[in-house]
Design a protein around this motif. Structure first.
Motif, PDB file in Angstrom:
ATOM      1  N   TYR A 115     -47.218   9.426 -17.496  1.00  0.00           N
ATOM      2  CA  TYR A 115     -46.751   9.312 -18.878  1.00  0.00           C
ATOM      3  C   TYR A 115     -47.644  10.129 -19.803  1.00  0.00           C
ATOM      4  CZ  TYR A 115     -44.134   5.513 -16.770  1.00  0.00           C
ATOM      5  OH  TYR A 115     -43.316   4.797 -15.951  1.00  0.00           O
ATOM      6  N   LYS A 174     -47.032  10.274 -23.554  1.00  0.00           N
ATOM      7  CA  LYS A 174     -47.166   9.794 -24.925  1.00  0.00           C
ATOM      8  C   LYS A 174     -46.598   8.388 -25.033  1.00  0.00           C
ATOM      9  CE  LYS A 174     -46.676  11.200 -29.755  1.00  0.00           C
ATOM     10  NZ  LYS A 174     -46.164  12.243 -30.674  1.00  0.00           N
ATOM     11  N   ALA A 175     -47.429   7.464 -25.488  1.00  0.00           N
ATOM     12  CA  ALA A 175     -47.051   6.049 -25.541  1.00  0.00           C
ATOM     13  C   ALA A 175     -46.851   5.587 -26.974  1.00  0.00           C
ATOM     14  CB  ALA A 175     -48.134   5.194 -24.886  1.00  0.00           C
ATOM     15  N   LEU A 176     -45.836   4.758 -27.167  1.00  0.00           N
ATOM     16  CA  LEU A 176     -45.719   3.989 -28.413  1.00  0.00           C
ATOM     17  C   LEU A 176     -46.460   2.673 -28.184  1.00  0.00           C
ATOM     18  CD1 LEU A 176     -44.465   3.430 -31.256  1.00  0.00           C
ATOM     19  CD2 LEU A 176     -42.620   2.247 -30.028  1.00  0.00           C
ATOM     20  N   SER A 222     -50.807   8.858 -28.125  1.00  0.00           N
ATOM     21  CA  SER A 222     -50.203   7.587 -28.543  1.00  0.00           C
ATOM     22  C   SER A 222     -49.919   7.593 -30.036  1.00  0.00           C
ATOM     23  CB  SER A 222     -51.117   6.408 -28.201  1.00  0.00           C
ATOM     24  OG  SER A 222     -52.363   6.518 -28.864  1.00  0.00           O
ATOM     25  N   PHE A 256     -40.554   5.404 -31.894  1.00  0.00           N
ATOM     26  CA  PHE A 256     -40.522   5.891 -30.505  1.00  0.00           C
ATOM     27  C   PHE A 256     -39.779   7.227 -30.438  1.00  0.00           C
ATOM     28  CE2 PHE A 256     -38.752   6.429 -26.311  1.00  0.00           C
ATOM     29  CZ  PHE A 256     -39.704   5.916 -25.433  1.00  0.00           C
ATOM     30  N   GLY A 281     -41.558  10.070 -32.396  1.00  0.00           N
ATOM     31  CA  GLY A 281     -42.764  10.518 -31.706  1.00  0.00           C
ATOM     32  C   GLY A 281     -42.501  11.128 -30.351  1.00  0.00           C
ATOM     33  N   CYS A 325     -41.815   9.714 -27.526  1.00  0.00           N
ATOM     34  CA  CYS A 325     -42.618   8.981 -26.557  1.00  0.00           C
ATOM     35  C   CYS A 325     -41.873   8.856 -25.233  1.00  0.00           C
ATOM     36  CB  CYS A 325     -42.948   7.595 -27.099  1.00  0.00           C
ATOM     37  SG  CYS A 325     -43.875   7.613 -28.656  1.00  0.00           S
ATOM     38  N   ASP A 326     -42.622   8.591 -24.167  1.00  0.00           N
ATOM     39  CA  ASP A 326     -41.991   8.406 -22.863  1.00  0.00           C
ATOM     40  C   ASP A 326     -42.315   7.053 -22.233  1.00  0.00           C
ATOM     41  OD1 ASP A 326     -44.630   8.862 -22.180  1.00  0.00           O
ATOM     42  OD2 ASP A 326     -44.251  10.714 -21.068  1.00  0.00           O
TER      43      ASP A 326
END
Length: 382
Positions: A30, A32-34, A61, A83, A86, A88-89
């Motif tokens: 992963y 990029k995290a939210l 993040s 999410f 951004g 995110c994944d």
């Protein structure tokens, strides 16, 4: 009758396991995290600790920290927008039950679309949610490892129970170091929430030998450790034991489901915006008093797990002694004595009872109640 057992595929436990969790996020690829959390955890630096570890692991993040204590539809929608914006994944929930539930709602909508209210009930989604890593900071809700997601519909003043195998996180994280120094009131409420999970799962009509085993062990460990965790928030042993206990209680109710304590507590939380664990603690002995009509033998086992010497008692006597042990534990950790202290009004009993009987958690209660019987339970709990 067949049964299924749901649990995250990876569950990290024990001191300093947070680092292992971050390494897992990296190893899974992963980028990029939210991070879904609340403003308090952001203010006291817990969020910064996680974002720093993610940065060191090469994972970007963004932080959504507006989760309410009873997360709402708007919280889910706002987090979903972040999410998407951004790009995110994956989602990382950080906190107690509120951030975990909010994150589940967000992750479910990422892959399934629509509105979160579309998924109220049991297994209403078609696809697994976006990958969710749930990092726990309280010992109580077990939302970090369950298929339960509770979201408040503020327009209807109800808590929606979403019970769906697709909202199960892929990784749960219980590092007791993140639980140190939490307020005594929060520790008490979340601990009594865990006790409620274990007891309701044990008397549930969907209980199995597997859920029975973890439910009883959870009750024993909560009885032995909650008072100490409340009185000394820096006791790492008590915190660690409570983390294991609440996790086992989660294993139990995630698969045996719950009962009228939760069905009613959800209405109190949705209607008055009250803390879930406190509502559970106040209701627990009153609902089990009702259940004792059909479950005294099971409640005898609960009493024994609560430390009661039941050898010389019949089932009814043991069940009553177990209820008294529950009341004493609540008193010892300073749970309010009744619903009146929480601002609950008798004039609202009818609507609360009506909605409680629709709540999915009540379907596995050992005795199905009438509207009037739910009203009587509420009245007894005042």
């Amino acid at each position: 009758m067949s049964s299924a057992f749901f649990i995250p595929s990876v569950n990290l436990m024990g001191t300093s396991c947070l680092s292992d969790a971050i390494n897992s996020v990296q190893s899974l690829g992963y980028k990029k995290a939210l991070i879904v959390t609340d403003s308090v955890l952001n203010q006291i630096g817990i969020v910064a600790k996680v974002t720093s570890l993610l940065e060191q692991a090469g994972v970007e993040s963004v932080v959504f920290d507006q989760t309410k204590p009873n997360p709402t539809i708007d919280n889910v929608n706002d987090g979903l927008a972040m999410f998407k914006q951004g790009q995110c994944d994956c989602v990382i929930s950080l906190g107690g039950g509120s951030p975990h539930d909010c994150a589940k709602g967000i992750a479910l909508l990422v892959t399934n679309g629509g509105e979160i209210k579309d998924y109220e009930g049991v297994d209403q989604s078609a696809k697994p949610q976006a990958p969710l890593i749930a990092i726990n900071t309280t010992a109580g809700t077990a939302s970090e490892m369950t298929r339960f997601c509770i979201i408040t519909d503020e327009a209807r003043h109800v808590k929606m129970a979403i019970v769906d195998k697709h909202v199960t996180p892929i990784i749960s994280v219980n590092d007791p170091e993140l639980m140190l120094a939490k307020p005594a009131s929060l520790t008490a409420a979340t601990g009594m929430d865990a006790l409620t999970h274990a007891i309701e799962a044990y008397v549930s009509v969907a209980a199995t030998p597997v859920t029975d085993a973890v439910a009883i062990k959870a009750i024993e460990m909560i009885q032995a450790n909650l008072r100490q965790a409340v009185s000394n928030g820096d006791d790492i042993t008590a915190r660690d034991n409570m983390a294991y206990a609440q996790f086992m209680a989660g294993m139990a109710f995630n698969n045996a489901s719950l009962g009228y304590v939760h069905a009613i507590a959800h209405q109190l939380g949705g209607y008055y915006d009250l803390p879930h664990g406190v509502c559970n603690a106040v209701l627990l002995p009153h609902v089990q008093q009702y259940n004792a009509q059909v479950s005294s033998a099971r409640l005898r086992d609960v009493a024994k797990a609560m430390g009661v010497e039941v050898t010389a008692m019949n089932d009814s006597e043991a069940a009553e002694a177990g209820l008294e042990a529950i009341r004493q534990l609540s008193k010892d950790v300073n749970i309010p004595a009744g619903l009146e202290e929480l601002g609950v009004k008798r004039d609202d009993f009818d609507i609360l009872a009506e909605n409680a009987l629709k709540d999915a958690c009540g379907f596995t209660n050992p005795k199905q109640a009438t509207h009037q019987e739910i009203v009587e339970i509420l009245s007894a709990a005042m």
